[in-house]
Design an enzyme around this catalytic site. Sequence first.
Site, PDB file in Angstrom:
ATOM      1  N   PHE A 122       0.856  -1.188   0.000  1.00 24.45           N
ATOM      2  CA  PHE A 122       0.000   0.000   0.000  1.00 24.45           C
ATOM      3  C   PHE A 122       0.893   1.240   0.000  1.00 24.45           C
ATOM      4  O   PHE A 122       1.672   1.439   0.938  1.00 24.45           O
ATOM      5  CB  PHE A 122      -0.874  -0.056   1.261  1.00 24.45           C
ATOM      6  CG  PHE A 122      -1.725   1.146   1.497  1.00 24.45           C
ATOM      7  CD1 PHE A 122      -2.987   1.259   0.914  1.00 24.45           C
ATOM      8  CD2 PHE A 122      -1.300   2.162   2.335  1.00 24.45           C
ATOM      9  CE1 PHE A 122      -3.792   2.364   1.162  1.00 24.45           C
ATOM     10  CE2 PHE A 122      -2.099   3.274   2.582  1.00 24.45           C
ATOM     11  CZ  PHE A 122      -3.343   3.368   1.991  1.00 24.45           C
ATOM     12  N   SER A 131       0.868  12.635   7.019  1.00 27.58           N
ATOM     13  CA  SER A 131      -0.501  12.728   7.559  1.00 27.58           C
ATOM     14  C   SER A 131      -1.441  13.490   6.607  1.00 27.58           C
ATOM     15  O   SER A 131      -2.618  13.175   6.499  1.00 27.58           O
ATOM     16  CB  SER A 131      -0.473  13.459   8.906  1.00 27.58           C
ATOM     17  OG  SER A 131       0.415  12.822   9.785  1.00 27.58           O
ATOM     18  N   ILE A 156       7.381   2.275   2.408  1.00 30.25           N
ATOM     19  CA  ILE A 156       6.343   1.340   1.961  1.00 30.25           C
ATOM     20  C   ILE A 156       6.649  -0.079   2.453  1.00 30.25           C
ATOM     21  O   ILE A 156       7.588  -0.728   1.983  1.00 30.25           O
ATOM     22  CB  ILE A 156       6.193   1.392   0.408  1.00 30.25           C
ATOM     23  CG1 ILE A 156       5.967   2.847  -0.043  1.00 30.25           C
ATOM     24  CG2 ILE A 156       5.071   0.469  -0.048  1.00 30.25           C
ATOM     25  CD1 ILE A 156       4.861   3.597   0.681  1.00 30.25           C
ATOM     26  N   GLU A 359      -0.681   3.918  10.042  1.00 33.23           N
ATOM     27  CA  GLU A 359      -2.158   3.896   9.874  1.00 33.23           C
ATOM     28  C   GLU A 359      -2.819   5.086  10.567  1.00 33.23           C
ATOM     29  O   GLU A 359      -3.893   4.956  11.144  1.00 33.23           O
ATOM     30  CB  GLU A 359      -2.777   2.589  10.405  1.00 33.23           C
ATOM     31  CG  GLU A 359      -2.058   1.315  10.077  1.00 33.23           C
ATOM     32  CD  GLU A 359      -1.907   1.068   8.589  1.00 33.23           C
ATOM     33  OE1 GLU A 359      -2.715   1.589   7.815  1.00 33.23           O
ATOM     34  OE2 GLU A 359      -0.957   0.366   8.214  1.00 33.23           O
TER      35      GLU A 359
HETATM   36  C1  FAD Z   1       7.566   1.195   9.904  1.00 34.70           C
HETATM   37  C2  FAD Z   1       6.698   2.041   9.051  1.00 34.70           C
HETATM   38  C3  FAD Z   1       5.953   1.455   8.055  1.00 34.70           C
HETATM   39  C4  FAD Z   1       5.177   2.244   7.193  1.00 34.70           C
HETATM   40  N1  FAD Z   1       4.490   1.636   6.158  1.00 34.70           N
HETATM   41  C5  FAD Z   1       3.798   2.412   5.288  1.00 34.70           C
HETATM   42  C6  FAD Z   1       3.147   1.817   4.152  1.00 34.70           C
HETATM   43  O1  FAD Z   1       3.151   0.592   3.972  1.00 34.70           O
HETATM   44  N2  FAD Z   1       2.509   2.625   3.274  1.00 34.70           N
HETATM   45  C7  FAD Z   1       2.456   3.986   3.435  1.00 34.70           C
HETATM   46  O2  FAD Z   1       1.850   4.656   2.603  1.00 34.70           O
HETATM   47  N3  FAD Z   1       3.071   4.574   4.489  1.00 34.70           N
HETATM   48  C8  FAD Z   1       3.731   3.826   5.413  1.00 34.70           C
HETATM   49  N4  FAD Z   1       4.363   4.400   6.488  1.00 34.70           N
HETATM   50  C9  FAD Z   1       4.299   5.861   6.643  1.00 34.70           C
HETATM   51  C10 FAD Z   1       3.286   6.294   7.694  1.00 34.70           C
HETATM   52  O3  FAD Z   1       1.994   6.054   7.228  1.00 34.70           O
HETATM   53  C11 FAD Z   1       3.547   7.773   7.990  1.00 34.70           C
HETATM   54  O4  FAD Z   1       4.766   7.814   8.673  1.00 34.70           O
HETATM   55  C12 FAD Z   1       2.438   8.421   8.799  1.00 34.70           C
HETATM   56  O5  FAD Z   1       1.280   8.599   8.028  1.00 34.70           O
HETATM   57  C13 FAD Z   1       2.861   9.774   9.359  1.00 34.70           C
HETATM   58  O6  FAD Z   1       3.388  10.576   8.373  1.00 34.70           O
HETATM   59  P1  FAD Z   1       4.832  11.260   8.544  1.00 34.70           P
HETATM   60  O7  FAD Z   1       5.765  10.245   9.053  1.00 34.70           O
HETATM   61  O8  FAD Z   1       5.152  11.927   7.266  1.00 34.70           O
HETATM   62  O9  FAD Z   1       4.628  12.309   9.693  1.00 34.70           O
HETATM   63  P2  FAD Z   1       4.051  13.805   9.528  1.00 34.70           P
HETATM   64  O10 FAD Z   1       2.710  13.766   8.879  1.00 34.70           O
HETATM   65  O11 FAD Z   1       5.078  14.683   8.958  1.00 34.70           O
HETATM   66  O12 FAD Z   1       3.840  14.181  11.063  1.00 34.70           O
HETATM   67  C14 FAD Z   1       4.916  14.398  11.947  1.00 34.70           C
HETATM   68  C15 FAD Z   1       4.348  14.604  13.349  1.00 34.70           C
HETATM   69  O13 FAD Z   1       3.498  15.749  13.353  1.00 34.70           O
HETATM   70  C16 FAD Z   1       2.200  15.378  13.786  1.00 34.70           C
HETATM   71  N5  FAD Z   1       1.218  16.175  13.030  1.00 34.70           N
HETATM   72  C17 FAD Z   1       1.105  16.307  11.685  1.00 34.70           C
HETATM   73  N6  FAD Z   1       0.092  17.112  11.376  1.00 34.70           N
HETATM   74  C18 FAD Z   1      -0.457  17.507  12.559  1.00 34.70           C
HETATM   75  C19 FAD Z   1      -1.573  18.340  12.931  1.00 34.70           C
HETATM   76  N7  FAD Z   1      -2.322  18.937  12.006  1.00 34.70           N
HETATM   77  N8  FAD Z   1      -1.835  18.507  14.242  1.00 34.70           N
HETATM   78  C20 FAD Z   1      -1.086  17.896  15.182  1.00 34.70           C
HETATM   79  N9  FAD Z   1      -0.036  17.103  14.911  1.00 34.70           N
HETATM   80  C21 FAD Z   1       0.271  16.904  13.604  1.00 34.70           C
HETATM   81  C22 FAD Z   1       2.070  13.893  13.501  1.00 34.70           C
HETATM   82  O14 FAD Z   1       1.098  13.259  14.330  1.00 34.70           O
HETATM   83  C23 FAD Z   1       3.485  13.437  13.814  1.00 34.70           C
HETATM   84  O15 FAD Z   1       3.607  13.270  15.200  1.00 34.70           O
HETATM   85  C24 FAD Z   1       5.118   3.645   7.370  1.00 34.70           C
HETATM   86  C25 FAD Z   1       5.853   4.235   8.415  1.00 34.70           C
HETATM   87  C26 FAD Z   1       6.630   3.458   9.239  1.00 34.70           C
HETATM   88  C27 FAD Z   1       7.410   4.113  10.333  1.00 34.70           C
END
Ligand code: FAD
Length: 379
Positions: A122, A131, A156, A359
Amino acid sequence: MKIELTKEQLNRQKEFREFADDAVVPYAAQNDREERLDPELIERVKERGYLGSMLPQEYGGMGWDWVTIGLLNEEIGRGCSSLRSLLTVHGMVALALLRWGSEEQRSRWLPKMAAGEVIGAFALTEPEVGSDAKNVQSVAAASDDNYVINGRKKWITMGQIADLYLIFAKCEGKPTAFLVERGTPGFSADPITGMLGARASMLAELHLADCIIPQENMVGSVGTGLSHVALHCLDYGRYTVACGCVGLGQACLEQSVRYSRQRKQFGKALRENQLIQKMITEMAVNVKAARLLCYHAGYLKDVMDPDSIMETWTAKYFASKMVNQAASDAVQIHGANGCSHDYPVERYMRDARINEIIEGTSQMHEMLIALHTIRQMQP
Ligand SMILES: Cc1cc2nc3c(=O)[nH]c(=O)nc-3n(C[C@H](O)[C@H](O)[C@H](O)COP(=O)(O)OP(=O)(O)OC[C@H]3O[C@@H](n4cnc5c(N)ncnc54)[C@H](O)[C@@H]3O)c2cc1C
């Protein structure tokens, strides 16, 4: 009201437990060290039909109810978080196709996915977009009977080994879902290593450079990528992560009880110390509470109650926070031993950490659950 597993669910739970104890638990540390799932382990999961656990029998799946799917993810999660991640992302792609795929897509891919001949991944997150998923920067442009996709996807899960990727890209300016097969010209997957936890999840960064796919590889229609396709599969993703957290929490509890029986300080076993007992009590109670939330979310899915979506958010939020505290306390109970590779709790703690990020982060859950609750309570 009685919350009780049926005889069939209890039998399945026993089967999953035995499988986890026999085939998963003994190899989890090695998977973590080598940052890969042993192909033989994946074979055993396929043979058991677990990669089709979420699919109906007409496509070769197991046709299990949601509570049973939850039990499977709990037991696999107790053994190895990375293997549970395989069930999660593979299932997300399979369920996206089941719900939103064309008849042609369903009949082509689902039997192979149920058998594990095709592994799904995915791919929503990008280097600059996590996010805030509606702002994905990847682009799909129509060209004759094809789409040309350009962009990058990061973190991913199973990206290193998957055969079929569910990719989200902007089409006519709107988030849309597409299937991209491994081997498509312009597509490549670079391994990502050195992660904190779930280290055997074989993450990859995907590159799509003028990657041409046929028009019929769109899943759903233009603009439904997030609102329909991702929403549907993320619900399954959150449910399986929540159940996996319950399993991991149970592993923390079992290991803590075992250790506190053996380890003696001040002339008596650690477990006789009331401060240790407090940590074990909190672990036991919170694992149980998270399990009940998961059972309830699964039950609501089985009776097709729309509240199941919010109950799943609640279960994932609570279970992922719960397991971080449980794993931290498990390390505390083990003292220095808990900080070493000699005991599994350091891995549990690293794996637990991931669950508040994937997720939907805990903060995204807080915003959504609060909004929903406030809306519901309006006079
Ligand atoms: C081991 C692992 C496996 C993964 N597997 C997949 C996968 O298979 N497919 C896929 O698509 N993705 C995958 N991901 C990615 C994961 O879905 C994202 O890391 C997640 O959605 C958060 O996005 P980001 O890391 O870019 O954090 P960001 O969105 O940059 O956020 C950083 C921090 O800021 C906070 N934040 C952001 N916006 C706000 C707001 N408006 N108000 C308050 N706080 C906020 C967040 O909660 C977080 O604490 C994986 C990640 C990991 C670590």
